[in-house]
Design a protein around this motif. Structure first.
Motif, PDB file in Angstrom:
ATOM      1  N   ALA A  43      39.205  42.509  44.560  1.00  0.00           N
ATOM      2  CA  ALA A  43      37.927  41.811  44.426  1.00  0.00           C
ATOM      3  C   ALA A  43      37.584  41.584  42.959  1.00  0.00           C
ATOM      4  O   ALA A  43      37.107  40.500  42.582  1.00  0.00           O
ATOM      5  N   GLU A  44      37.837  42.589  42.114  1.00  0.00           N
ATOM      6  CA  GLU A  44      37.580  42.431  40.677  1.00  0.00           C
ATOM      7  C   GLU A  44      38.465  41.340  40.088  1.00  0.00           C
ATOM      8  O   GLU A  44      38.011  40.539  39.263  1.00  0.00           O
ATOM      9  N   GLU A  45      39.716  41.308  40.498  1.00  0.00           N
ATOM     10  CA  GLU A  45      40.643  40.280  39.998  1.00  0.00           C
ATOM     11  C   GLU A  45      40.187  38.888  40.438  1.00  0.00           C
ATOM     12  O   GLU A  45      40.237  37.940  39.663  1.00  0.00           O
ATOM     13  N   GLU A  46      39.742  38.769  41.669  1.00  0.00           N
ATOM     14  CA  GLU A  46      39.258  37.470  42.155  1.00  0.00           C
ATOM     15  C   GLU A  46      38.005  37.052  41.392  1.00  0.00           C
ATOM     16  O   GLU A  46      37.851  35.876  41.042  1.00  0.00           O
ATOM     17  N   ASP A  47      37.117  38.003  41.107  1.00  0.00           N
ATOM     18  CA  ASP A  47      35.920  37.696  40.309  1.00  0.00           C
ATOM     19  C   ASP A  47      36.309  37.202  38.919  1.00  0.00           C
ATOM     20  O   ASP A  47      35.724  36.255  38.392  1.00  0.00           O
ATOM     21  N   ARG A  48      37.309  37.877  38.313  1.00  0.00           N
ATOM     22  CA  ARG A  48      37.765  37.468  36.975  1.00  0.00           C
ATOM     23  C   ARG A  48      38.351  36.054  37.010  1.00  0.00           C
ATOM     24  O   ARG A  48      38.044  35.221  36.156  1.00  0.00           O
ATOM     25  N   ARG A  49      39.156  35.775  38.031  1.00  0.00           N
ATOM     26  CA  ARG A  49      39.736  34.426  38.143  1.00  0.00           C
ATOM     27  C   ARG A  49      38.659  33.370  38.355  1.00  0.00           C
ATOM     28  O   ARG A  49      38.736  32.276  37.791  1.00  0.00           O
ATOM     29  N   ALA A  50      37.642  33.700  39.158  1.00  0.00           N
ATOM     30  CA  ALA A  50      36.545  32.754  39.388  1.00  0.00           C
ATOM     31  C   ALA A  50      35.783  32.506  38.093  1.00  0.00           C
ATOM     32  O   ALA A  50      35.403  31.365  37.793  1.00  0.00           O
ATOM     33  N   GLU A  51      35.575  33.563  37.305  1.00  0.00           N
ATOM     34  CA  GLU A  51      34.885  33.385  36.031  1.00  0.00           C
ATOM     35  C   GLU A  51      35.726  32.549  35.068  1.00  0.00           C
ATOM     36  O   GLU A  51      35.197  31.685  34.363  1.00  0.00           O
ATOM     37  N   GLU A  52      37.033  32.766  35.056  1.00  0.00           N
ATOM     38  CA  GLU A  52      37.914  31.943  34.222  1.00  0.00           C
ATOM     39  C   GLU A  52      37.812  30.471  34.617  1.00  0.00           C
ATOM     40  O   GLU A  52      37.746  29.596  33.754  1.00  0.00           O
ATOM     41  N   ARG A  53      37.809  30.205  35.921  1.00  0.00           N
ATOM     42  CA  ARG A  53      37.692  28.809  36.368  1.00  0.00           C
ATOM     43  C   ARG A  53      36.356  28.222  35.926  1.00  0.00           C
ATOM     44  O   ARG A  53      36.293  27.079  35.482  1.00  0.00           O
ATOM     45  N   ALA A  54      35.293  29.012  36.045  1.00  0.00           N
ATOM     46  CA  ALA A  54      33.963  28.525  35.656  1.00  0.00           C
ATOM     47  C   ALA A  54      33.890  28.235  34.162  1.00  0.00           C
ATOM     48  O   ALA A  54      33.131  27.360  33.731  1.00  0.00           O
ATOM     49  N   TRP A  55      34.671  28.971  33.371  1.00  0.00           N
ATOM     50  CA  TRP A  55      34.644  28.789  31.917  1.00  0.00           C
ATOM     51  C   TRP A  55      35.846  27.978  31.447  1.00  0.00           C
ATOM     52  O   TRP A  55      36.276  28.111  30.305  1.00  0.00           O
ATOM     53  N   ASN A  56      36.387  27.159  32.290  1.00  0.00           N
ATOM     54  CA  ASN A  56      37.456  26.222  31.937  1.00  0.00           C
ATOM     55  C   ASN A  56      38.725  26.922  31.459  1.00  0.00           C
ATOM     56  O   ASN A  56      39.338  26.511  30.482  1.00  0.00           O
ATOM     57  N   GLY A  57      39.102  27.993  32.158  1.00  0.00           N
ATOM     58  CA  GLY A  57      40.411  28.596  31.912  1.00  0.00           C
ATOM     59  C   GLY A  57      40.437  29.837  31.056  1.00  0.00           C
ATOM     60  O   GLY A  57      41.447  30.523  31.015  1.00  0.00           O
ATOM     61  N   ARG A  58      39.373  30.142  30.327  1.00  0.00           N
ATOM     62  CA  ARG A  58      39.357  31.334  29.475  1.00  0.00           C
ATOM     63  C   ARG A  58      38.044  32.066  29.649  1.00  0.00           C
ATOM     64  O   ARG A  58      36.993  31.442  29.778  1.00  0.00           O
ATOM     65  N   LEU A  59      38.118  33.389  29.606  1.00  0.00           N
ATOM     66  CA  LEU A  59      36.895  34.175  29.704  1.00  0.00           C
ATOM     67  C   LEU A  59      36.086  34.024  28.424  1.00  0.00           C
ATOM     68  O   LEU A  59      36.640  33.982  27.326  1.00  0.00           O
ATOM     69  N   PRO A  60      34.773  33.943  28.537  1.00  0.00           N
ATOM     70  CA  PRO A  60      33.932  33.810  27.352  1.00  0.00           C
ATOM     71  C   PRO A  60      33.710  35.161  26.674  1.00  0.00           C
ATOM     72  O   PRO A  60      33.900  36.212  27.279  1.00  0.00           O
ATOM     73  N   SER A  61      33.293  35.112  25.436  1.00  0.00           N
ATOM     74  CA  SER A  61      32.910  36.338  24.747  1.00  0.00           C
ATOM     75  C   SER A  61      31.574  36.811  25.318  1.00  0.00           C
ATOM     76  O   SER A  61      30.854  36.054  25.971  1.00  0.00           O
ATOM     77  N   GLU A  62      31.231  38.056  25.053  1.00  0.00           N
ATOM     78  CA  GLU A  62      29.941  38.576  25.505  1.00  0.00           C
ATOM     79  C   GLU A  62      28.802  37.784  24.867  1.00  0.00           C
ATOM     80  O   GLU A  62      27.785  37.523  25.491  1.00  0.00           O
ATOM     81  N   ARG A  63      28.974  37.416  23.617  1.00  0.00           N
ATOM     82  CA  ARG A  63      27.962  36.624  22.910  1.00  0.00           C
ATOM     83  C   ARG A  63      27.745  35.286  23.614  1.00  0.00           C
ATOM     84  O   ARG A  63      26.611  34.852  23.811  1.00  0.00           O
ATOM     85  N   LEU A  64      28.814  34.643  24.008  1.00  0.00           N
ATOM     86  CA  LEU A  64      28.722  33.348  24.668  1.00  0.00           C
ATOM     87  C   LEU A  64      28.087  33.481  26.053  1.00  0.00           C
ATOM     88  O   LEU A  64      27.327  32.607  26.477  1.00  0.00           O
ATOM     89  N   LYS A  65      28.353  34.584  26.732  1.00  0.00           N
ATOM     90  CA  LYS A  65      27.747  34.802  28.047  1.00  0.00           C
ATOM     91  C   LYS A  65      26.222  34.897  27.964  1.00  0.00           C
ATOM     92  O   LYS A  65      25.526  34.548  28.901  1.00  0.00           O
ATOM     93  N   ARG A  66      25.713  35.379  26.827  1.00  0.00           N
ATOM     94  CA  ARG A  66      24.270  35.578  26.672  1.00  0.00           C
ATOM     95  C   ARG A  66      23.519  34.324  26.232  1.00  0.00           C
ATOM     96  O   ARG A  66      22.297  34.314  26.195  1.00  0.00           O
ATOM     97  N   VAL A  67      24.236  33.272  25.897  1.00  0.00           N
ATOM     98  CA  VAL A  67      23.586  32.044  25.419  1.00  0.00           C
ATOM     99  C   VAL A  67      22.816  31.392  26.563  1.00  0.00           C
ATOM    100  O   VAL A  67      23.329  31.237  27.668  1.00  0.00           O
TER     101      VAL A  67
END
Length: 92
Positions: A43-67
């Motif tokens: 489930a954690e891996e699927e969440d990570r993949r979904a977040e990558e898709r939402a952010w166009n292929g790469r996970l955002p930094s914590e700073r970017l998540k807070r914008v």
């Protein structure tokens, strides 16, 4: 003493004697715990993949998540620009 009434019954009796014993309650509990851990990891891996898709292929930094604002719209337009802005240091 067990009375064997037929060859088929004898066959199955011998077969049953060769089977391993059933798992202990501790073994059953451990198997259930390991299965839960595997499900959680999946489930954690699927969440990570979904977040990558939402952010166009790469996970955002914590700073970017807070914008606040339409960051996801900017990511779809130009992910590299968003990363450059994210990496820029503010000037005093």
């Amino acid at each position: 003493m067990v009375r064997r009434t037929s060859e088929i019954a004898e066959y199955w009796h011998e077969h049953a004697q060769q089977l391993p014993p059933p798992p202990s309650p501790e073994e059953v509990a451990e198997a259930a715990r390991l299965a839960r851990l595997a499900d959680e990891r999946a489930a954690e891996e699927e969440d990570r993949r979904a977040e990558e898709r939402a952010w166009n292929g790469r996970l955002p930094s914590e700073r970017l998540k807070r914008v606040a604002g339409n960051v996801s719209g900017m990511v779809r337009l130009d992910r590299l620009l968003v990363d450059e802005v994210d990496g820029a240091t503010p000037t005093p």
